[in-house]
Design an enzyme around this catalytic site. Structure first.
Site, PDB file in Angstrom:
ATOM      1  N   GLY A  61       9.483 -13.339 -10.049  1.00  0.00           N
ATOM      2  CA  GLY A  61       8.695 -12.176  -9.492  1.00  0.00           C
ATOM      3  C   GLY A  61       7.455 -12.606  -8.995  1.00  0.00           C
ATOM      4  O   GLY A  61       7.086 -11.877  -8.098  1.00  0.00           O
ATOM      5  N   TYR A  62       6.969 -13.691  -9.171  1.00  0.00           N
ATOM      6  CA  TYR A  62       5.804 -14.438  -8.459  1.00  0.00           C
ATOM      7  C   TYR A  62       6.088 -14.717  -7.159  1.00  0.00           C
ATOM      8  O   TYR A  62       6.932 -15.475  -6.895  1.00  0.00           O
ATOM      9  CB  TYR A  62       5.056 -15.526  -9.273  1.00  0.00           C
ATOM     10  CG  TYR A  62       4.673 -15.232 -10.772  1.00  0.00           C
ATOM     11  CD1 TYR A  62       4.442 -13.758 -11.265  1.00  0.00           C
ATOM     12  CD2 TYR A  62       4.481 -15.971 -11.631  1.00  0.00           C
ATOM     13  CE1 TYR A  62       4.178 -13.501 -12.680  1.00  0.00           C
ATOM     14  CE2 TYR A  62       4.109 -15.981 -12.950  1.00  0.00           C
ATOM     15  CZ  TYR A  62       3.991 -14.559 -13.276  1.00  0.00           C
ATOM     16  OH  TYR A  62       3.598 -14.294 -14.728  1.00  0.00           O
ATOM     17  N   ALA A  63       5.386 -13.748  -6.315  1.00  0.00           N
ATOM     18  CA  ALA A  63       5.463 -14.179  -4.758  1.00  0.00           C
ATOM     19  C   ALA A  63       6.711 -14.166  -4.209  1.00  0.00           C
ATOM     20  O   ALA A  63       7.217 -15.033  -3.635  1.00  0.00           O
ATOM     21  CB  ALA A  63       4.818 -15.344  -4.325  1.00  0.00           C
ATOM     22  N   HIS A  64       8.008 -13.312  -5.080  1.00  0.00           N
ATOM     23  CA  HIS A  64       9.258 -13.129  -4.541  1.00  0.00           C
ATOM     24  C   HIS A  64       9.910 -14.640  -4.727  1.00  0.00           C
ATOM     25  O   HIS A  64      10.810 -14.765  -3.790  1.00  0.00           O
ATOM     26  CB  HIS A  64       9.267 -12.274  -3.476  1.00  0.00           C
ATOM     27  CG  HIS A  64      10.795 -11.769  -3.195  1.00  0.00           C
ATOM     28  ND1 HIS A  64      11.831 -12.022  -2.373  1.00  0.00           N
ATOM     29  CD2 HIS A  64      10.979 -10.674  -3.972  1.00  0.00           C
ATOM     30  CE1 HIS A  64      12.741 -11.262  -2.381  1.00  0.00           C
ATOM     31  NE2 HIS A  64      12.229 -10.457  -3.516  1.00  0.00           N
TER      32      HIS A  64
END
Length: 328
Positions: A61-64
């Site tokens: 989920g970090y920066a998709h």
């Protein structure tokens, strides 16, 4: 750099873990205004390796997914895969639709393969559930996680912020069915948020689970440059999540006490705050962030600091109980 076992496993991790939420800017989803692009991120990963850090934490989920890509490419260029410990997480929505996120068998099986591809690796050392999924039975989640371990895609399992009863239920479910148990817990823990000391820390110590706290500096709040409006840095100005966790009057009382101690003993506030977290015998490896050249150097220096009983008592004295924060 010292290396310690992650809980009761034989896995050796450095006493500091580099968190990679700051690295990578998404072209397909949301990125924080303070995240660095790949070119600016790579020097921090390289320097961490030079300082002896072998433990790196990210999440899909970090920066998709961009953070995983940046980390994977950097480690391929700067390290040997067998020498590093790569941790990532699953839970965040990664595509549109009813099954785009969560901890269902369907999403876990899709997400682990996507993370492996982005990281450019054949296996993930530590695969963690990012939050508790209230919509999926924990038995379904634990069996799916066990299956990705059995498939050789993941070596160890971990969890992040949740209630102690939930973590206990997950571990019991795994034990009852001879599935893989969680080896690590990633809770929020710092001088201005200590609620995990009540139940989660004693539970993890009893179970032999390694604790790798996130936000040991309260997302920069304890760096000594925050005020009621936020601060002067880009992150201080735009990190709304941090403002929902901290910035209460009682939090500033702790920060003020930290500043007093820092001035008295001539050591930067962030080093003292990190040394305090490291001094807790339950803590295995705090997850640190770095977005300026001195951040990594300062963090490593904290490993050399031994706080006296009196100093620790002074730092802890202004703390007031908080409502549970950061679980969702």
């Amino acid at each position: 750099m010292d290396y310690v076992n992650l809980g009761r496993t034989g896995l050796k991790v450095s006493r500091l873990c580099l968190g990679c939420m700051t690295y990578g800017q998404s072209t397909t989803g949301y990125s924080h205004q303070w995240t660095l692009n790949e070119e600016d991120s790579r020097p921090y990963i390289k320097r961490a390796l030079e300082l002896g850090i072998n433990f790196f934490d990210t999440a899909d989920g970090y920066a998709h997914g961009a953070s995983e890509k940046v980390l994977g490419r950097a480690l391929k260029d700067f390290a040997r895969r067998e020498e590093v410990v790569v941790a990532t997480k699953v839970y965040a929505p990664m595509h549109k639709g009813a099954n785009g996120g969560g901890l269902s068998r369907k999403h876990i099986m899709e997400a682990v393969d996507a993370s492996l591809q982005r990281l450019g690796t054949d296996y993930i050392d530590l695969y963690q559930i990012h939050r508790w999924d209230y919509a999926t039975p924990i038995e379904e989640t634990m069996e799916a996680l066990h299956d990705v371990v059995r498939a050789g895609k993941v070596l160890y399992l971990g969890a992040s912020s949740m209630h102690a009863w939930q973590f206990s239920k997950a571990q019991y479910s795994a034990t009852l069915n001879s599935w893989t148990r969680f080896a690590a817990m990633q809770p929020q823990y710092n001088l201005v948020y200590r609620e995990e000391e009540r139940e989660m820390f004693p539970l993890c110590r009893d179970m032999g689970v390694g604790i790798i706290p996130w936000s040991p500096l309260a997302r920069g709040f304890l760096a000594g440059n925050r005020n009621k409006e936020g601060g002067d840095t880009e992150r201080a100005k735009t990190d709304q999540f941090a403002k929902g966790l901290y910035y209460q009057d009682e939090d500033f009382a702790v920060a003020d006490r930290l500043a007093e101690v820092s001035a008295e003993i001539g050591v930067p506030a962030m080093q003292i705050a990190l040394a305090w977290v490291l001094a807790n015998p339950a803590v295995t490896s705090p997850i640190i962030g770095a977005s300026r050249p001195h951040h990594l150097e300062d963090a490593v220096k904290a490993l050399e600091i031994t706080l006296s009983t009196d100093i620790k008592a002074r730092l802890e004295e202004p703390y007031k109980p908080h409502r549970v924060l950061g679980h969702q």
